[in-house]
Design a protein around this motif. Structure first.
Motif, PDB file in Angstrom:
ATOM      1  N   VAL A 274       2.163   9.327   7.559  1.00 53.18           N
ATOM      2  CA  VAL A 274       1.169   8.323   7.179  1.00 53.18           C
ATOM      3  C   VAL A 274       1.555   7.004   7.825  1.00 53.18           C
ATOM      4  O   VAL A 274       2.642   6.476   7.556  1.00 53.18           O
TER       5      VAL A 274
ATOM      6  N   GLN B 127      -7.549   2.872  -5.849  1.00 55.03           N
ATOM      7  CA  GLN B 127      -7.339   3.044  -4.417  1.00 55.03           C
ATOM      8  C   GLN B 127      -6.193   4.004  -4.124  1.00 55.03           C
ATOM      9  O   GLN B 127      -6.322   4.910  -3.291  1.00 55.03           O
ATOM     10  N   SER B 128      -5.076   3.829  -4.797  1.00 58.89           N
ATOM     11  CA  SER B 128      -3.905   4.664  -4.517  1.00 58.89           C
ATOM     12  C   SER B 128      -4.179   6.133  -4.814  1.00 58.89           C
ATOM     13  O   SER B 128      -3.725   7.030  -4.085  1.00 58.89           O
TER      14      SER B 128
ATOM     15  N   LEU C  14       1.017   4.327  -2.741  1.00 65.48           N
ATOM     16  CA  LEU C  14       0.796   5.713  -2.326  1.00 65.48           C
ATOM     17  C   LEU C  14       1.959   6.599  -2.764  1.00 65.48           C
ATOM     18  O   LEU C  14       1.755   7.716  -3.260  1.00 65.48           O
TER      19      LEU C  14
ATOM     20  N   ALA D 117      -6.384   7.502  -1.972  1.00 64.35           N
ATOM     21  CA  ALA D 117      -5.578   7.714  -0.766  1.00 64.35           C
ATOM     22  C   ALA D 117      -4.701   8.952  -0.908  1.00 64.35           C
ATOM     23  O   ALA D 117      -4.592   9.766   0.017  1.00 64.35           O
TER      24      ALA D 117
ATOM     25  N   VAL E 161      -2.027  10.753   9.248  1.00 61.91           N
ATOM     26  CA  VAL E 161      -3.040  10.046   8.473  1.00 61.91           C
ATOM     27  C   VAL E 161      -2.881   8.557   8.726  1.00 61.91           C
ATOM     28  O   VAL E 161      -1.779   8.001   8.569  1.00 61.91           O
TER      29      VAL E 161
ATOM     30  N   THR F 114     -13.239   9.465   8.724  1.00 60.12           N
ATOM     31  CA  THR F 114     -12.837   8.255   8.002  1.00 60.12           C
ATOM     32  C   THR F 114     -13.369   8.287   6.582  1.00 60.12           C
ATOM     33  O   THR F 114     -14.529   8.631   6.347  1.00 60.12           O
TER      34      THR F 114
ATOM     35  N   LEU G 253       0.833  -1.202   0.000  1.00 60.54           N
ATOM     36  CA  LEU G 253       0.000   0.000   0.000  1.00 60.54           C
ATOM     37  C   LEU G 253       0.871   1.257   0.000  1.00 60.54           C
ATOM     38  O   LEU G 253       0.561   2.241  -0.685  1.00 60.54           O
TER      39      LEU G 253
ATOM     40  N   ILE H   4       0.612   3.002   8.212  1.00 61.58           N
ATOM     41  CA  ILE H   4      -0.115   2.037   7.385  1.00 61.58           C
ATOM     42  C   ILE H   4      -0.221   0.692   8.084  1.00 61.58           C
ATOM     43  O   ILE H   4       0.797   0.023   8.318  1.00 61.58           O
TER      44      ILE H   4
ATOM     45  N   TYR I   5      -3.797   4.746   7.579  1.00 62.30           N
ATOM     46  CA  TYR I   5      -4.192   4.039   6.353  1.00 62.30           C
ATOM     47  C   TYR I   5      -4.436   2.588   6.734  1.00 62.30           C
ATOM     48  O   TYR I   5      -3.520   1.880   7.121  1.00 62.30           O
TER      49      TYR I   5
ATOM     50  N   LEU J  65      -7.954   6.459   6.476  1.00 60.91           N
ATOM     51  CA  LEU J  65      -8.268   5.906   5.162  1.00 60.91           C
ATOM     52  C   LEU J  65      -8.688   4.451   5.350  1.00 60.91           C
ATOM     53  O   LEU J  65      -7.882   3.610   5.746  1.00 60.91           O
TER      54      LEU J  65
END
Length: 397
Positions: free
Chosen positions: A98, A381-382, A26, A385, A123, A167, A22, A100, A125, A149
């Motif tokens: 971020v 998705q990327s 991103l 995000a 953030v 969210t 992921l 994840i 994820y 996310l």
């Protein structure tokens, strides 16, 4: 901070391979939006993220462990790595952090960064499974996660109800892999025919395998009486392969062990039914169109904890199976603890291996997942995000 001046500084923290995937997507999306010279990356990542130019603080294998005993054995190192990561992020003073997945590691990092450098926006994820376990985490996250996310479409509403951080559903990575999961013409033979293929998926954690493998073997044995030519495929995760091979050596009817992701998905495209441990694999099977029964057995500690605290899933369908929660109804049968026994499982799976009403109902219902899980604009998705991360950056400018 200016999106048009100096390069944007993004810190990313992951704890395992799924997060690295992921994170790499991103990074690529942000580089495409801001240009390769418009953004820099620091923090903790795996091979995919490093291949895109990020230098990782250390190898994520140091902290990527599963199971209580494995975590305890490496706990001193993991604690040191938490503080090392926090120190590095605070010192680099990024425009955004971020985190994840891997909440046991990344959220401990985020809490400490928030305390020491409260001006850095954070953030998250991938949401922890607050809908199934420890819902109080949602409200606690709001203190150190500014935007979350989510990769499951029902999670924004769950966090709203629980008082969690703002969210946003950004899509699930599996939706971008339909060509790998869906069978092409001829790959999955008609269920009315004599050839039957059963997938057996006992889990990706050693504790799951230990608790489920014997009952799965007994189920296969009973199914063989009804379907003598049944082909049984068992995809094994690499770190549990030896344990699985040893376990199935006790089975009277031996399955074929499947190694590697490509062969695993090839098996999905051939399968007529599946017997699986609870987890993300149920969503993979559902997207592939494979009807299934899902099992989970808690160890004595969690069984007792569940009794004391009356832990139940907060989703309206009262299920812990992801396809059921997303669809809002109990389509996939699930078996908890002592219910996951060969006597019950063989009858259910047997009905899914033929052209029965149970099979038709489940297969038809699973088709709705495409609609439920696609992003409104049909985007990636990327990209979704990256858009949220950029919105956070703009607010800081």
């Amino acid at each position: 901070m200016s999106l048009s001046g100096n390069p944007v500084r993004v810190a990313i923290c992951v704890g395992e391979e799924s997060g690295d995937l992921l994170g790499s997507r991103l990074i690529a999306a942000l580089q495409e939006r801001l240009g390769p010279d418009g953004v820099t990356f620091t923090g903790l990542g795996g091979g995919r993220m490093q291949a895109l130019g990020m230098e990782s603080l250390f190898d994520i294998s140091d902290i990527s462990v599963m199971g209580i005993s494995a975590v305890l054995a490496r706990l001193p190192l993991i604690v040191r790595r938490v503080y090392q990561t926090v120190d590095a992020i605070v010192e680099s003073d990024p425009d955004v952090l971020v985190i994840i997945d891997s909440p046991d590691f990344t959220h401990n990092v985020a809490k400490r960064v928030r305390k020491r450098a409260p001006h850095i926006p954070i953030v998250g994820y991938v949401s922890p499974s607050v809908w199934a376990w420890r819902p109080g985490r949602a409200r606690k996250m709001k203190a150190y996660v500014d935007e979350l996310l989510a990769i499951l479409p029902f999670e924004p509403e769950i966090h709203r109800k629980l008082g969690g951080p703002p969210t946003h559903y950004v899509g699930h990575p599996l939706i971008e892999r339909l060509c790998e999961l869906r069978p092409s013409e001829g790959e999955r033979t008609p269920v009315e025919g004599p050839d039957k293929v059963l997938l057996v998926l006992p889990g990706s954690r050693g504790s799951e395998v230990d608790r489920l493998l014997a009952d799965f073997g007994g189920t296969v044995e009973e199914l063989k009486e009804r379907f003598p030519d049944l082909e049984v495929l068992l995809p094994a995760v690499p770190h549990l392969r030896e344990r699985i091979v040893e376990g199935v050596s006790q089975w009277m009817s031996k399955p074929t062990i499947v190694d590697g992701e490509a062969d695993k998905y090839r098996a999905f495209r051939r399968a007529h039914a599946a017997l699986a441990a609870s987890g993300t694999v149920s969503l993979e099977l559902a997207i592939s169109g494979v009807p299934m029964a899902v099992c989970y057995k808690l160890d004595w500690f969690y069984r007792r904890l569940r009794q004391i605290h009356k832990i139940i899933p907060i989703a309206s369908v009262g299920s812990m199976v992801l396809p059921n929660i997303i669809l809002g109804r109990n389509v996939v049968p699930e078996f908890l603890d002592d219910e996951a026994n060969p006597g019950k499982l063989s009858g259910v799976i047997g009905d899914l291996l033929v052209d029965s009403s149970e099979r038709r109902h489940q297969v038809e219902a699973l088709k709705d997942l495409d609609v439920r899980m696609q992003l409104p604009d049909g985007g990636k998705q990327s990209d979704a995000a990256a858009s949220i991360v950029l919105e956070v950056l703009k607010r800081q400018a």
